[in-house]
Design a protein around this motif. Sequence first.
Motif, mmCIF file in Angstrom:
data_model
loop_
_atom_site.group_PDB
_atom_site.id
_atom_site.type_symbol
_atom_site.label_atom_id
_atom_site.label_comp_id
_atom_site.label_asym_id
_atom_site.label_seq_id
_atom_site.Cartn_x
_atom_site.Cartn_y
_atom_site.Cartn_z
ATOM 1 N N GLY A 132 0.954 -1.117 0.122
ATOM 2 C CA GLY A 132 -0.100 0.006 0.133
ATOM 3 C C GLY A 132 0.686 1.260 -0.133
ATOM 4 N N ALA A 176 -6.558 -2.628 -4.895
ATOM 5 C CA ALA A 176 -7.931 -3.336 -4.730
ATOM 6 C C ALA A 176 -8.110 -4.765 -4.965
ATOM 7 C CB ALA A 176 -8.850 -2.414 -5.329
ATOM 8 N N TYR A 235 -8.159 1.345 4.533
ATOM 9 C CA TYR A 235 -7.553 1.821 3.407
ATOM 10 C C TYR A 235 -7.351 3.269 3.301
ATOM 11 C CZ TYR A 235 -7.914 3.886 -1.354
ATOM 12 O OH TYR A 235 -7.882 4.772 -2.240
ATOM 13 N N TYR A 270 -4.390 5.664 1.164
ATOM 14 C CA TYR A 270 -4.860 6.713 0.439
ATOM 15 C C TYR A 270 -4.453 8.073 1.051
ATOM 16 C CZ TYR A 270 -7.455 9.975 -2.496
ATOM 17 O OH TYR A 270 -7.780 11.109 -3.020
ATOM 18 N N GLY A 274 -12.966 -2.254 1.136
ATOM 19 C CA GLY A 274 -11.514 -2.248 0.909
ATOM 20 C C GLY A 274 -11.282 -2.220 -0.452
ATOM 21 N N PRO A 319 -10.933 2.234 -3.015
ATOM 22 C CA PRO A 319 -9.491 2.575 -3.759
ATOM 23 C C PRO A 319 -9.852 2.869 -5.235
ATOM 24 C CG PRO A 319 -9.172 0.507 -2.304
ATOM 25 C CD PRO A 319 -10.818 0.934 -2.119
#
Length: 466
Positions: A62, A91, A296, A301, A421, A425
């Motif tokens: 991530g 994702a 997430y 992000y 999740g 994304p």
Amino acid sequence: MTSVSTPGAAEPPVAGPVGRSRPDPSTPRHAGPSKEGPGIRRVAVASCMGTTIEFYDFFIYGTAAALVFPTVFFPALGSTAGTVASFATFAVAFIARPVGAMLFGHFGDRIGRKKTLISTLLLMGISTLLIGLLPGAETIGVAAPIILVLLRFAQGFAVGGEWAGATLLTAEYAPPGQRGLYAMFPQLGPAIAFALSSGTFLFTGLALGDTNDAFLNYGWRIPFLLSIVLVGIGLYMRLAIEETPVFRAEQEARRSAPAAEIEAPRRLPFLDALRYQAKEIFLAGGALAIMFAFFYMGTAYLTSYATSKLGFDRPFVLMVGIASSLVFGLAIVLSALYSDRFGRKKVIMVSCAFSVVWALVLFPLLDTGSPIAFVLGMMITLAIFGIAYGPCGALLPEMFATRYRYTGAGLGYNFAGVLGGAIPPMIAAPLAASYGGIAIGIMLAAIGLVSLVCTAALVETRDRAL
């Protein structure tokens, strides 16, 4: 699967309010730690170490997706489209997780929790190592992002089987009245892993100085390659523990039951889970969807948003991530302890209610451009996630019968991963580009409302015997 008796098909084995639920005859009443096996503390530490390693591998992807992958694997798409493509690969893992939950749940319910967890650890470690060795798009062209997607799928596949098994290890060993406490230990893995992944990227970047080319060429690979060391440690610890007493007792009950009482075996435990407790699987998925959405947002992000939109430098963002992981871990500990006292459902509802309000506040706060606002945004987002995450380690195992508990808990958890999740994304970056950050907040608030309604529909499980 075989079981001692056949519950009515129209009625789930453990459904109904606490205190009036009809117990599943195939579920042993003993749920305490085994006198013959390792102590509960050893199991708790081994379970925490396992989830730490699995989620370290998951988190470094991530972080890399936010900082590196748009340039390394999607250079031809430009900044915005490259970020969208990068987070789309992020994702993919959430879509793979229910598949992993079904497959590893099958073996976890048939051959045991321990053996299955060793398999998930090895699959995650090998996939992560190969990502660290994967050449970029400039070297092997379009093959690079394709292979990246396949390896990311394998990571999600492994985590899909990991979480349920790790929580079952501690929940099925835990003494009565302390299941929230001990099921908390595998839940701490993501908090520790987030600190480790942020720290590894931070120290790698500092060691390379301010040379962005060096970081993009090979520096980002170091955290992926180092994961193989952690996998070795985790494998050693998992080999040293024994199968849970609940699973061993259930297996013994099958072997000793009269032949006339033994049900014909099913090929897949997930058929039993869907036959008897489909409602619980989908309610659990809806209840925990906001948890994954905040997971997430807080771990991936916001890292991308802070560097690309707010203009903060990478070391500052990573240091905030390390500090936020401490708040995240504290929220997990406190919420798990409170769930033993007040119930799983009430604590998770608190998280859902906070999430609806915070989702609408988060991006206007971040868009002030203040470093303090970013620190608060990251910490509070992860704290709200942690409030729900602490109790769910006990909640989901308590919801399902022993003979398909691994499968049922894994399906509920990873269905939530798809809702919260996988979808955010893929649409967060386009939403932010078209309508600003407030659009992401509205999306998160809507998910939070769905989770609040689903949590209200859940039955309290705190006093249920495994």
